[in-house]
Design an enzyme around this catalytic site. Structure first.
Site, mmCIF file in Angstrom:
data_model
loop_
_atom_site.group_PDB
_atom_site.id
_atom_site.type_symbol
_atom_site.label_atom_id
_atom_site.label_comp_id
_atom_site.label_asym_id
_atom_site.label_seq_id
_atom_site.Cartn_x
_atom_site.Cartn_y
_atom_site.Cartn_z
ATOM 1 N N SER A 293 1.168 -1.070 0.127
ATOM 2 C CA SER A 293 -0.045 -0.369 0.089
ATOM 3 C C SER A 293 1.335 1.610 -0.158
ATOM 4 O O SER A 293 2.064 1.418 0.270
ATOM 5 C CB SER A 293 -1.019 0.303 1.345
ATOM 6 O OG SER A 293 -0.196 0.355 2.213
ATOM 7 N N ASP A 294 0.709 2.598 0.043
ATOM 8 C CA ASP A 294 1.301 3.642 0.129
ATOM 9 C C ASP A 294 1.179 4.601 1.521
ATOM 10 O O ASP A 294 0.099 3.371 2.586
ATOM 11 C CB ASP A 294 0.581 4.796 -1.354
ATOM 12 C CG ASP A 294 2.071 5.875 -1.232
ATOM 13 O OD1 ASP A 294 3.087 5.597 -0.125
ATOM 14 O OD2 ASP A 294 1.747 6.413 -1.587
ATOM 15 N N TRP A 295 1.749 4.715 1.434
ATOM 16 C CA TRP A 295 2.056 5.650 2.765
ATOM 17 C C TRP A 295 0.327 5.657 3.777
ATOM 18 O O TRP A 295 -0.250 6.678 4.130
ATOM 19 C CB TRP A 295 3.142 6.283 3.272
ATOM 20 C CG TRP A 295 3.239 6.747 5.021
ATOM 21 C CD1 TRP A 295 2.549 7.251 5.815
ATOM 22 C CD2 TRP A 295 4.551 7.151 5.536
ATOM 23 N NE1 TRP A 295 2.775 7.622 7.109
ATOM 24 C CE2 TRP A 295 3.970 7.472 7.048
ATOM 25 C CE3 TRP A 295 5.870 5.869 5.684
ATOM 26 C CZ2 TRP A 295 4.971 7.288 7.824
ATOM 27 C CZ3 TRP A 295 6.389 5.824 6.398
ATOM 28 C CH2 TRP A 295 6.420 6.809 7.617
#
Ligand code: NOJ
Length: 765
Positions: A293-295
């Protein structure tokens, strides 16, 4: 530079390039590894499996004193318990070793962590920002920059970079334009593959290669109004034809991982998009790596209004195929319960963990968790002279000559009275750019230093004004910092300009003006720079404007008035030397814009491959009623593909092998290019097509091929291209890539605007 060093660099470069040519795609499936993954999965408890899907930021010294708060204590315990599969931002052999030891020595199965880091355009030896590097249109150079970045990162214990960013963007307001390859899917796809190959090499398990990550899946660069993290609202056909090709190119190049995106697309956060992650990536493309996932993007689905709480977000993300949770803690807190309740099938977990373990095996971490941890290598490999020489080479190839009236450039080395003016003239930090990994503050060769290195003497300099207020020049506070009032430096700059023969004025953007979170509503020269430019021009028109910027800037006044303009992006460690190479003609510029440069912000989004509309031109009947602005031209200031040389190229005799071809035929296109200038030069010859009538409307131009050709003064060469059915194909309403019979235009030239054109017809086989 002594000859021995030059030979050493050449030899090093040759080895890199040889690697480039023999490099095959990384195979993500190896039957021996698959057996090992299965055997390990068998042994794992559900909790251990979920641990592999959890990624934490390493913001504290893992073995030293640790912040006493519960949150950090918990992470520390989880690391020891095998509840963490990966960490990001842990760098240096010492730190990586310590963190790895915690996991390997204490957890029941001793599964190694994989260490990720944003190595975007260099680790410590800094290369041009990706957009700048893309202006080289030189795939070997781009691959060599990723290769060196990987060699340095791997020597510092890093085994995974969150790059390349392959988001197509048409909007210069978006700060992350700097991180991509521009607006064109064809060029961006080739560059994406080159970067993946550079990072991963041919063998992911080698100790000097790292896993790459294609991001941000998908459409992050289509943020509405160029505002970071904003909604992307676009059709499935635009997604398929424009946004996905560079991602597919990464898959084909064997990229080990993907990262999903913060934005919503088709009204669903990308992190929870089954369509993107399950149907397209892991379904149609049969991708075998994993998706991180992105942050915090899993947790952010609550703010999106798509998940009611973190547990719900975790469920949606896992089901959709987000295999690893970067910093949301949704999986580590809630996934076990979700599986036990039957909300998420254990098969979903097994699939994610299988993918993560596969990449860890491919990296060789199970054979030796410390294989990237060699202190001597770390000391000897990072920021070497050889790497800096390659950085200079890539930097000079990335420079684009935008204007050169009366051949003001190149400057002569015995030219008297050169002065450098402007806030970026002696800035040693800005060229390092945003996303600088371990690039050190103020470590770049400034423009002033670069000129002085060539001339062997001091060059007078006046800063004129600041862009950002210096005390606030901090990465996360940029929005507070533009200087708008203090003109106290103007007088010195004007006086210097008055007594100089030639002014080299350096303007643009400081490094923190572009990048993540740095969207801008205005893309002109910020602060007092335009006023400084005009004030200096008033007293000395013998002026070369050197632009340093992360995004296309709207500089209509400069384009109209200033005789010479050089686009120098944020070029990295060797910026000043590379710019001097070009300004003095030691390197004849070859760069071409990978994005259109606008006249004004109101033209955004701006791109060369637009659709014609039903009212493309003014006619007596439609008066004001045609597709245009009443106060601005439709045309860009500098078109996609544009870039001058000190040579002069003339195009003639554009021919297609046959005016009528069938779908399966190869279409040969040829053109003659002549260097009518007085110096040798390299031209990037570009071929575009237009499908005149389609089952869906087609862009007015699409880049389909390019070739670099070196020409001596007076020399002509015939440049040949071959088009096949694949080049004519597009993603259609039947959800397939296919070419359609009909009339096509073909254009060839040195940019997307100034082209010769001819036509051919494609008939059914
Ligand atoms: C957020 C950014 O969007 C992404 O590109 C980056 O890799 C992660 N942060 C990790 O730093």
């Amino acid at each position: 530079m002594n000859m021995k060093f030059i030979y050493k660099c050449l030899a090093y470069f040759l080895v890199l390039l040889t690697n480039c040519y023999v490099m095959a795609q990384t195979e993500l499936i190896d039957p021996t590894i698959e057996k090992k993954v299965d055997a390990l999965l068998e042994k794992m408890t559900l909790e251990e499996k979920i641990g592999q899907m959890n990624q934490y930021n390493g913001s504290w010294d893992v073995t030293g004193p640790m912040p006493e708060d519960d949150y950090n204590k918990e992470r520390y315990t989880q690391l020891k318990n095998g509840q963490v599969g990966s960490m990001l931002n842990v760098t240096s052999v010492k730190s990586v070793k310590e963190a790895q030891k915690l996991a390997v020595d204490n957890s029941r199965l001793g599964i190694p962590l994989v260490f990720g880091y944003d190595v975007i355009h260099g680790y410590k030896t800094m290369f041009p920002i990706p957009l700048g590097e893309s202006a080289s249109w030189d795939l070997s150079a781009i691959e060599s920059s990723a290769r060196v970045s990987a060699i340095e990162a791997a020597a510092a214990g890093v085994n995974w970079t969150f790059a390349p960013m392959v988001d197509i963007s048409r909007d210069a307001r978006w700060g992350r334009v700097m991180e991509g390859a521009g607006e064109d899917p064809y060029l961006a796809s080739l560059i994406a593959a080159a970067r993946v190959k550079g990072f991963q090499g041919t063998d992911l398990s080698a100790d000097n290669t790292i896993a790459a990550c294609a991001k941000h899946f998908a459409a992050y660069g289509f943020a509405e109004s160029g505002k970071d993290y904003n909604t992307a609202d676009l059709s499935e056909l635009t997604l398929q034809n424009t946004i996905l090709p560079p991602f597919k190119a990464c898959v084909d190049a064997g990229v080990a991982t993907f990262m999903n995106a913060f934005n919503e697309i088709h009204h669903i956060p990308a992190t929870a998009s089954i369509h993107l992650q399950r149907n397209i990536l892991k379904g149609k493309w049969d991708y075998k790596g994993f998706v991180v996932s992105d942050w915090g993007s899993i947790g952010e689905m609550m703010a999106h209004g798509y998940a009611k709480d973190l547990k719900h977000a975790g469920k949606l993300a896992a089901i959709a195929g987000s295999d690893m949770d970067m910093e949301s803690r949704a999986y580590v807190y809630h996934l076990k319960e979700l599986v036990e309740n039957g909300d998420v099938k254990e098969a979903v977990i097994d699939d994610a963990v299988r993918r993560i373990l596969r990449v860890k095996y491919l990296l060789g971490l199970f054979d030796d968790p410390y294989k990237y941890c060699d202190e001597t290598r770390e000391k000897e490999t990072i920021y070497t002279k050889e790497h800096l020489a390659i950085a200079r080479d890539v930097a000079k190839k990335s420079i684009v000559l935008l204007k050169n009236e009366n051949n003001l450039l190149p400057l002569k080395k015995d030219q008297k009275g050169i002065a450098v003016i402007g806030p970026l003239g002696n800035d040693k930090d800005t060229p390092i750019g945003n996303w600088r990994a371990h690039g050190e503050t103020n470590s770049a060769v400034s423009l002033l230093e670069g000129l002085q290195n060539v001339l062997g003497k001091d060059v007078p300099f006046a800063k004129g004004c600041k862009i950002g207020s210096d005390d606030n020049k901090r990465a996360f506070l940029y929005e507070l910092a533009i200087e708008k009032e203090d003109k106290s430096g103007f007088e010195e700059a004007i006086e210097l300009a008055k007594k100089s023969e030639i002014v080299v004025i350096a303007l643009g953007e400081e490094c923190w003006q572009s990048g993540e979170g740095r969207s801008q509503a205005d893309i002109e020269l910020a602060g007092l720079q335009q006023a400084l430019l005009e004030a200096v021009y008033e007293v000395n028109q013998n002026m070369v404007l050197v632009l340093m910027n992360g995004r296309p800037l709207a500089i209509p006044w400069a384009a109209e008035n200033v005789p010479a303009i050089v686009e120098a992006w944020h070029l990295g460690s060797e910026a000043g030397n590379a710019i001097a190479d070009v300004l003095f003609g030691d390197y004849n510029p070859t760069g071409k814009l990978p994005v259109s440069f606008p006249r004004s912000v109101g033209q955004m989004p701006l791109y060369y491959n637009y659709k014609n509309t039903g009212r493309p031109t003014k006619s007596p009947d439609n008066m004001v009623f045609w597709s245009h602005y009443t106060d601005e031209s439709n045309a860009p200031l500098f078109p996609f593909g544009f870039g001058l040389s000190y040579a002069n190229f003339k195009y003639s005799d554009l021919n297609v092998s046959s005016e009528k071809v069938s779908l399966s035929d190869r279409i040969e296109v040829s053109v003659t290019v002549k260097n009518s200038g007085s110096v040798e030069g390299v031209e990037t010859v570009q071929l575009y097509i237009r499908d005149l009538v389609g089952s869906i409307t087609r862009p007015v131009k699409q880049l389909k091929a390019f070739k670099k050709v070196m020409l001596k003064p007076g020399e002509s060469k015939k440049v040949k291209f071959t088009l096949t059915e694949k080049d004519l194909a597009f993603y259609n309403l039947n959800n397939e890539w296919a070419a359609e019979p009909g009339q096509f235009k073909v254009f060839v030239g040195g940019n997307s605007r100034d082209v010769l054109e001819t036509e051919f017809e494609v008939i059914e086989d």
